[in-house]
Design an enzyme around this catalytic site. Structure first.
Site, PDB file in Angstrom:
ATOM      1  N   CYS A 181     169.137   5.222  70.306  1.00 22.87           N
ATOM      2  CA  CYS A 181     168.183   4.021  69.946  1.00 22.87           C
ATOM      3  C   CYS A 181     166.877   4.123  71.112  1.00 22.87           C
ATOM      4  O   CYS A 181     167.517   3.822  71.941  1.00 22.87           O
ATOM      5  CB  CYS A 181     168.841   2.540  69.833  1.00 22.87           C
ATOM      6  SG  CYS A 181     167.969   1.259  69.450  1.00 22.87           S
TER       7      CYS A 181
ATOM      8  N   HIS B 250     165.495  11.220  60.678  1.00 24.92           N
ATOM      9  CA  HIS B 250     164.305  10.424  60.250  1.00 24.92           C
ATOM     10  C   HIS B 250     163.529  11.241  59.069  1.00 24.92           C
ATOM     11  O   HIS B 250     163.695  12.443  59.209  1.00 24.92           O
ATOM     12  CB  HIS B 250     163.467  10.204  61.472  1.00 24.92           C
ATOM     13  CG  HIS B 250     163.983   9.564  62.657  1.00 24.92           C
ATOM     14  ND1 HIS B 250     163.749   8.073  62.478  1.00 24.92           N
ATOM     15  CD2 HIS B 250     164.818   9.642  63.743  1.00 24.92           C
ATOM     16  CE1 HIS B 250     164.260   7.725  63.545  1.00 24.92           C
ATOM     17  NE2 HIS B 250     164.894   8.381  64.330  1.00 24.92           N
TER      18      HIS B 250
ATOM     19  N   GLU C  13     164.598   1.028  58.827  1.00 19.98           N
ATOM     20  CA  GLU C  13     165.918   1.602  59.491  1.00 19.98           C
ATOM     21  C   GLU C  13     167.102   1.517  58.801  1.00 19.98           C
ATOM     22  O   GLU C  13     167.525   0.863  58.043  1.00 19.98           O
ATOM     23  CB  GLU C  13     166.195   0.837  60.757  1.00 19.98           C
ATOM     24  CG  GLU C  13     165.023   1.244  61.831  1.00 19.98           C
ATOM     25  CD  GLU C  13     165.524   0.896  63.149  1.00 19.98           C
ATOM     26  OE1 GLU C  13     166.878   0.860  63.418  1.00 19.98           O
ATOM     27  OE2 GLU C  13     164.861   0.461  64.113  1.00 19.98           O
TER      28      GLU C  13
ATOM     29  N   CYS D 169     160.370   1.214  65.942  1.00 20.66           N
ATOM     30  CA  CYS D 169     161.912   1.951  66.008  1.00 20.66           C
ATOM     31  C   CYS D 169     161.334   3.352  67.165  1.00 20.66           C
ATOM     32  O   CYS D 169     160.420   3.982  66.799  1.00 20.66           O
ATOM     33  CB  CYS D 169     162.145   2.572  64.494  1.00 20.66           C
ATOM     34  SG  CYS D 169     163.405   3.885  64.728  1.00 20.66           S
TER      35      CYS D 169
ATOM     36  N   GLY E  60     162.145   6.495  65.765  1.00 17.79           N
ATOM     37  CA  GLY E  60     161.241   6.653  64.671  1.00 17.79           C
ATOM     38  C   GLY E  60     159.943   7.060  65.178  1.00 17.79           C
ATOM     39  O   GLY E  60     158.962   7.706  64.513  1.00 17.79           O
TER      40      GLY E  60
END
Ligand SMILES: N[C@H](CCC[C@H](N)C(=O)O)C(=O)O
Length: 277
Positions: A71, A162, A211, A220, A223
């Site tokens: 994260c 992703h 997400e 994100c 991301g």
């Protein structure tokens, strides 16, 4: 349970200092605290734990209780917490994650961390972490049909999966409708985080994200890294990209010599609290 509410450009989590607290059932706790009406309200739960191989350890759970492997916005807040709350006094630290040890440099202003630069590691282009396309070397043009039309995906793993697709207009995207269709598409047996990107110029991309496990978030971090890598691979941008998200901007640099992606962004503490579980 004592907690601290923090966010990385609007991607907000409930943080628990597990140097002091114990969370018995993190999946259940994540679902409970994330509820924006019956809980605290967040995109998920992040546990800050001791580590035998790094200065600390991040364990991250999405709002649906599923555990995430990495994260980006969260790890910047973990670093801020560790410095501001006295777990470390170093301004270059390491944090163990499910996707390996990450190295971070802290910017300190008036005794508190204001920004963090994270070495997010190497993007996995072979999509090894994305089973649906794992037989491909670099996935630039994976076609998928969603909502009755064909989309072109660039699949990049930043320790978590992703799928980046390019659109002309991110503002009027019906993300609530198409987001879940990408997330649960049969080509992604582990589900996927989906980024809808629009290239503004060779150094700027705007993006919205749906997400895995949390739905649309204001930002994100992984991301944004995946979107920058995809934009370079597609020839749309240079290696240094500002990714503009609903919650703010992240600066991404893909150092092609090292093959490491660097992400720089803010980290913000909102409040400390206590919740009866
Ligand atoms: N939903 C992601 C985890 C959170 C990633 C995101 N919040 C970030 O800042 O990187 C997953 O299940 O892989």
């Amino acid at each position: 349970m004592k907690f601290t509410k923090m966010h990385g450009i609007g991607n907000d989590y409930v943080y628990v200092n597990c140097f002091k607290e114990t969370v018995e059932d993190p999946e259940k706790t994540a679902i409970l605290v994330s509820d924006r009406h019956f809980g605290i309200g967040s995109d998920g739960l992040i546990l800050i734990k001791p580590s035998s191989v790094a200065d600390g350890k991040m364990e991250m759970y999405n709002a649906d209780g599923s555990q995430g492997a990495m994260c980006g916005n969260g790890i910047r807040c973990v670093a801020k917490y560790m410095y501001d709350y006295g777990i470390t006094d170093k301004t270059s630290i390491s944090v163990e994650t499910k996707s390996g040890i990450k190295y971070l440099d802290l910017t300190v202003e008036n005794g508190k961390v204001s920004a963090v630069r994270v070495n997010m590691g190497s993007p996995v282009l072979q999509a090894a972490a994305i089973p649906a396309v794992s037989e491909k070397e670099t996935v630039i043009d994976e076609p998928v049909t969603v909502n009755g039309r064909e989309w072109r995906l660039t699949c990049v793993s930043m320790g978590n999966p992703h799928a980046v697709t390019y659109v002309e207009d991110v503002k009027h995207l019906d993300i609530e409708k198409i987001g879940p269709e990408f997330e649960h598409h049969p080509m992604f047996p582990d589900r996927v985080n989906t980024e809808f990107a629009h290239v503004i110029d060779r150094h700027t991309v705007e993006m919205r994200v749906w997400e895995r496990g949390s739905g649309e978030t204001l930002a994100c971090g992984t991301g944004a890294c995946a979107t920058a890598v995809a934009s370079v691979l597609n020839g749309y941008t240079e290696d240094e990209v500002t990714v503009k998200l609903l919650g703010g901007d992240l600066k991404i640099f893909w150092d092609r010599k090292e093959n490491n992606v660097y992400m720089t962004g803010s980290a913000t503490t909102v409040f400390d609290g206590e919740i009866a579980l």
